[in-house]
Write a protein that holds these residues in place. Structure first.
Motif, short mmCIF file in Angstrom:
data_model
loop_
_atom_site.label_atom_id
_atom_site.label_comp_id
_atom_site.label_asym_id
_atom_site.label_seq_id
_atom_site.Cartn_x
_atom_site.Cartn_y
_atom_site.Cartn_z
N GLN A 44 0.82 -1.20 0.00
CA GLN A 44 0.00 0.00 0.00
C GLN A 44 0.87 1.27 0.00
OE1 GLN A 44 -3.73 0.13 0.19
NE2 GLN A 44 -3.16 -1.81 -0.71
N SER A 45 1.87 1.30 0.86
CA SER A 45 2.71 2.49 0.95
C SER A 45 3.63 2.64 -0.26
CB SER A 45 3.52 2.49 2.23
OG SER A 45 4.39 1.39 2.25
N GLY A 82 -3.97 5.26 5.38
CA GLY A 82 -3.12 4.07 5.41
C GLY A 82 -2.38 3.90 6.72
N ILE A 83 -1.80 4.95 7.22
CA ILE A 83 -1.02 4.82 8.46
C ILE A 83 -1.93 4.55 9.65
CG2 ILE A 83 -0.86 7.25 9.14
CD1 ILE A 83 2.11 6.64 9.79
N PHE A 84 -3.12 5.12 9.67
CA PHE A 84 -4.02 4.85 10.79
C PHE A 84 -4.56 3.43 10.76
CE2 PHE A 84 -4.44 9.52 11.49
CZ PHE A 84 -4.01 9.51 12.81
N THR A 85 -4.78 2.86 9.57
CA THR A 85 -5.20 1.46 9.52
C THR A 85 -4.06 0.54 9.96
OG1 THR A 85 -4.67 1.30 7.15
CG2 THR A 85 -6.97 1.77 7.75
N ALA A 86 -2.81 0.92 9.67
CA ALA A 86 -1.67 0.13 10.14
C ALA A 86 -1.55 0.22 11.66
CB ALA A 86 -0.39 0.60 9.48
N ILE A 87 -1.74 1.39 12.22
CA ILE A 87 -1.65 1.56 13.67
C ILE A 87 -2.75 0.77 14.37
CG2 ILE A 87 -1.94 3.25 15.54
CD1 ILE A 87 -0.50 5.28 13.67
N LYS A 88 -3.95 0.76 13.80
CA LYS A 88 -5.07 0.03 14.40
C LYS A 88 -4.98 -1.47 14.18
CE LYS A 88 -8.52 2.45 12.65
NZ LYS A 88 -9.87 2.96 12.39
N GLY A 89 -4.09 -1.92 13.29
CA GLY A 89 -3.93 -3.34 13.05
C GLY A 89 -4.95 -3.90 12.07
N GLU A 90 -5.41 -3.07 11.15
CA GLU A 90 -6.40 -3.49 10.16
C GLU A 90 -5.74 -3.64 8.80
OE1 GLU A 90 -9.32 -0.43 10.33
OE2 GLU A 90 -10.08 -1.07 12.28
N MET A 91 -6.35 -4.48 7.97
CA MET A 91 -5.85 -4.67 6.61
C MET A 91 -6.88 -4.16 5.61
SD MET A 91 -3.91 -8.34 6.72
CE MET A 91 -3.69 -8.38 4.97
N ARG A 92 -7.15 -2.88 5.68
CA ARG A 92 -8.08 -2.25 4.74
C ARG A 92 -7.29 -1.58 3.63
NH1 ARG A 92 -11.96 1.40 8.25
NH2 ARG A 92 -12.42 -0.10 9.86
N PRO A 93 -7.65 -1.85 2.36
CA PRO A 93 -6.94 -1.16 1.28
C PRO A 93 -7.27 0.33 1.26
CG PRO A 93 -8.64 -2.60 0.39
CD PRO A 93 -8.62 -2.81 1.87
N ILE A 94 -6.35 1.10 0.74
CA ILE A 94 -6.54 2.54 0.61
C ILE A 94 -7.68 2.80 -0.36
CG2 ILE A 94 -5.42 4.64 -0.25
CD1 ILE A 94 -2.81 3.42 0.80
N PRO A 95 -8.58 3.74 -0.07
CA PRO A 95 -9.71 3.99 -0.97
C PRO A 95 -9.24 4.34 -2.38
CG PRO A 95 -10.01 5.16 1.09
CD PRO A 95 -8.63 4.58 1.12
N LEU A 96 -10.02 3.95 -3.33
CA LEU A 96 -9.85 4.20 -4.76
C LEU A 96 -8.74 3.36 -5.41
CD1 LEU A 96 -10.16 8.08 -4.86
CD2 LEU A 96 -11.96 6.42 -5.28
N LEU A 97 -7.58 3.29 -4.81
CA LEU A 97 -6.43 2.67 -5.48
C LEU A 97 -5.81 1.49 -4.74
CD1 LEU A 97 -4.73 6.02 -6.47
CD2 LEU A 97 -5.96 4.48 -7.98
#
Length: 107
Positions: A44-45, A82-97
């Motif tokens: 993602q990053s 992206g960074i907040f989903t990593a901090i929360k421990g989630e595997m959500r793709p970045i919106p749109l891309l």
């Protein structure tokens, strides 16, 4: 994905969002024991970094503050998500891309 796998890859996942340098550091951190959580966020990053550089090259041809600031705002929102989903421990793709980043950057 279990909590132990997420906790093991969380530092590499968060490090990967420090633009291009962070992606390279996170890739080396995740080199030997491949962690799927860290690999997800590294892709993602890396996609965000490629997007940032390519949009910057395209937009640099225009001399308009509105176009430049909208690009910065767009990339900043995606980076923050992206960074907040990593901090929360989630595997959500970045919106749109994010889904495309996962497909294109599998290897």
């Amino acid at each position: 994905m279990d909590k132990q796998t997420i906790d093991a890859g969380k530092s590499a996942a968060i490090t990967s969002y420090i633009l291009i340098v962070g992606v390279l550091i996170a890739m080396s951190m995740n080199a030997e024991p491949k962690n799927p959580f860290a690999a997800f966020h590294i892709r993602q990053s890396l996609g965000l970094s490629i997007l940032f550089v390519s949009l910057g090259l395209i937009i640099s041809n225009f001399d308009n503050i509105m176009i430049s600031s909208s690009m910065w705002l767009f990339v900043s929102i995606l980076w923050t998500y992206g960074i907040f989903t990593a901090i929360k421990g989630e595997m959500r793709p970045i919106p749109l891309l994010g889904v495309f980043f996962q497909k294109w950057l599998k290897s």
